[in-house]
Motif scaffolding. Sequence first.
Motif, PDB file in Angstrom:
ATOM      1  N   UNK A 463      83.150 -11.126  70.566  1.00 41.60           N
ATOM      2  CA  UNK A 463      82.384 -12.307  70.942  1.00 41.60           C
ATOM      3  C   UNK A 463      82.127 -12.225  72.446  1.00 41.60           C
ATOM      4  N   UNK A 464      81.036 -12.856  72.851  1.00 40.11           N
ATOM      5  CA  UNK A 464      80.629 -12.757  74.250  1.00 40.11           C
ATOM      6  C   UNK A 464      81.137 -13.951  75.051  1.00 40.11           C
ATOM      7  N   UNK A 465      81.713 -13.664  76.225  1.00 43.21           N
ATOM      8  CA  UNK A 465      82.177 -14.699  77.143  1.00 43.21           C
ATOM      9  C   UNK A 465      81.904 -14.228  78.556  1.00 43.21           C
ATOM     10  N   UNK A 466      81.225 -15.080  79.322  1.00 41.99           N
ATOM     11  CA  UNK A 466      80.881 -14.753  80.704  1.00 41.99           C
ATOM     12  C   UNK A 466      80.144 -13.413  80.802  1.00 41.99           C
ATOM     13  N   UNK A 467      79.265 -13.180  79.816  1.00 40.85           N
ATOM     14  CA  UNK A 467      78.449 -11.973  79.846  1.00 40.85           C
ATOM     15  C   UNK A 467      79.127 -10.722  79.362  1.00 40.85           C
ATOM     16  N   UNK A 468      80.408 -10.808  78.960  1.00 38.41           N
ATOM     17  CA  UNK A 468      81.160  -9.644  78.497  1.00 38.41           C
ATOM     18  C   UNK A 468      81.555  -9.821  77.035  1.00 38.41           C
ATOM     19  N   UNK A 469      81.508  -8.704  76.286  1.00 40.40           N
ATOM     20  CA  UNK A 469      81.955  -8.740  74.891  1.00 40.40           C
ATOM     21  C   UNK A 469      83.459  -8.477  74.827  1.00 40.40           C
ATOM     22  N   UNK A 470      84.163  -9.388  74.169  1.00 42.55           N
ATOM     23  CA  UNK A 470      85.617  -9.323  74.053  1.00 42.55           C
ATOM     24  C   UNK A 470      85.984  -9.066  72.595  1.00 42.55           C
ATOM     25  N   UNK A 471      86.791  -8.042  72.305  1.00 48.00           N
ATOM     26  CA  UNK A 471      87.171  -7.793  70.909  1.00 48.00           C
ATOM     27  C   UNK A 471      87.922  -8.981  70.323  1.00 48.00           C
ATOM     28  N   UNK A 472      87.723  -9.204  69.044  1.00 49.13           N
ATOM     29  CA  UNK A 472      88.476 -10.232  68.328  1.00 49.13           C
ATOM     30  C   UNK A 472      88.961  -9.637  67.016  1.00 49.13           C
ATOM     31  N   UNK A 473      90.253  -9.740  66.767  1.00 49.78           N
ATOM     32  CA  UNK A 473      90.845  -9.184  65.562  1.00 49.78           C
ATOM     33  C   UNK A 473      90.977  -7.676  65.632  1.00 49.78           C
ATOM     34  N   UNK A 474      91.638  -7.077  64.650  1.00 53.25           N
ATOM     35  CA  UNK A 474      91.836  -5.624  64.634  1.00 53.25           C
ATOM     36  C   UNK A 474      90.626  -4.889  64.092  1.00 53.25           C
ATOM     37  N   UNK A 475      90.572  -3.572  64.301  1.00 58.22           N
ATOM     38  CA  UNK A 475      89.596  -2.732  63.616  1.00 58.22           C
ATOM     39  C   UNK A 475      89.828  -2.853  62.118  1.00 58.22           C
ATOM     40  N   UNK A 476      88.742  -2.983  61.359  1.00 56.16           N
ATOM     41  CA  UNK A 476      88.856  -3.228  59.926  1.00 56.16           C
ATOM     42  C   UNK A 476      88.400  -2.009  59.140  1.00 56.16           C
ATOM     43  N   UNK A 477      89.208  -1.590  58.181  1.00 52.34           N
ATOM     44  CA  UNK A 477      88.883  -0.462  57.331  1.00 52.34           C
ATOM     45  C   UNK A 477      87.975  -0.913  56.188  1.00 52.34           C
TER      46      UNK A 477
END
Length: 516
Positions: A463-477
């Motif tokens: 998700x984007x915050x202050x112009x930066x994309x921040x990962x949310x949750x783990x990598x999903x198989x």
Amino acid sequence: MNTDINPIIKLDYPDPDVIRVGDTYFMVSTTMHFMPGCEILRSYDLVNWEHVCYVYETLDGTPGQRLSDDESIYGKGMWAACIRFHEGKFYICFVANDTHKTYLFTAENIEGPWEKHFIEGFYHDSSLLFDDDGNVYIVYGNKDIWITQLKEDLSAPKPGGLNRIIISDEGHPGLGYEGSHIYKINGRYYVFLIHSRRDRWFRTEACFSAESLEGKFTGKDVLEDDRGYCGQGVAQGGIVDTPWGDWYAVLFQDHGAVGRIPVLMPVTWKNDFPVFGTEGKVPGKVSVTSTRPGYAYKPLTGSDDFYYSPGADGKIWPDAKWQFNHEPAESAYKLDGQSGTFEITVSKICKNLTQAPNTLTQRMCFPACSAEVTIDAGNLSEGDYAGLCVLQGCYAMAALTRRKGRLWIVMQSREAENASLEAMEPDLSSGMEWEAVQIEGDTVRIKVTADFDHMKDEAVFYYQKNGQFIPIGPAHKLYFKMDHFTGSRVGLFCYGTMTLGGKAYFSRFVYGAGRE
């Protein structure tokens, strides 16, 4: 043009059938439960393809096709269509495994309108043959391959007509012969089939030939090759000739969670029998000639700002890149071409993402791709979810949801052990929530990246915050399994778990093919 072009379409277009009419090639493939359905592609060189039309907007409007209540047609829908052109008319034939009917669509123009008919009976993986003497036949089956003569109008089997088993793979412990494609070439009959090796799973292409439809069909495997890719064989599809008399085959290869992807190879002839590729292997380079050099093809996937002319607003989606997950609920979505938004209204209480009506999808691209979209969740109700997903049985999603009046962004997924991996039945279990972040304001931009190379099959959300994309949750198989039987799709969705009437607005959808 002599180039290493395989796979020719890096998207999920399984069970391809291909014809040539004049200087133009047409392809049809399986679209399962997605609506509009039965997509036709066009090419002038067998390598580059673009969208022509969908044969139908909706099929029968059954509860399953409409995602009504707990019903769905995941793993069912239309399979393995056949396309033919005969005496100035196009024919498309397929079965739907939810209705157990055989459909026949006809049109004088490839772009339609298409007229819907039925062929009495159920003909698995069928192929039509218009013979030189005016008789019409359908070839079909699994393990036992049948040929049945049809009435002149193709409405039903012809009383007293030919009806016999021509090829049998009886006793095969796995995938026996199916995926029939029949042709008459230089006075001989040829039937191409897919099956697996008997000692292990490996898709293999076979061909059988006969001098007459009453005679004995003899043949053998003509292709057993994985192109060096993960032990996944190449098989099932059609053959087609060029205006210059060359022949090619368009078959598919499994590529894991991204789906089943078309592969092109030359076909030559030796003693009236086809030779696929180079000594039975898919060559690294394929020589092709365009009938319209320099033609610019429209992409099969892509970004969308949702800005359209006023005449495009309405319930028939104007952009061919998109398909709804099932038949859409027309009163519960809106394209506002003036403001550049796609709107979904909650019209059903759902247990999970797979039940959500009006989920708007695009195929995901091999070997990697990404997608991002802006979501306005200001009109979500308590318990609603609106977001971006990778749609599969083992789905994953990042969504905005309202809880006790506040908006949160959450990442949820359904893991392999919680999905029906082999059973072809709807799965009503809920996914697991991995992370939740409370947000300020009503609008958030969400992104997903996916890596399908060598079946890594992982998706990561941001998700984007202050112009930066921040990962949310783990990598999903991700997994390609029988519960959905389709490649992964990126989707825009909105559904409710408590009340009806909530809304979400999607804008500035950006699709990226390849790694970033």
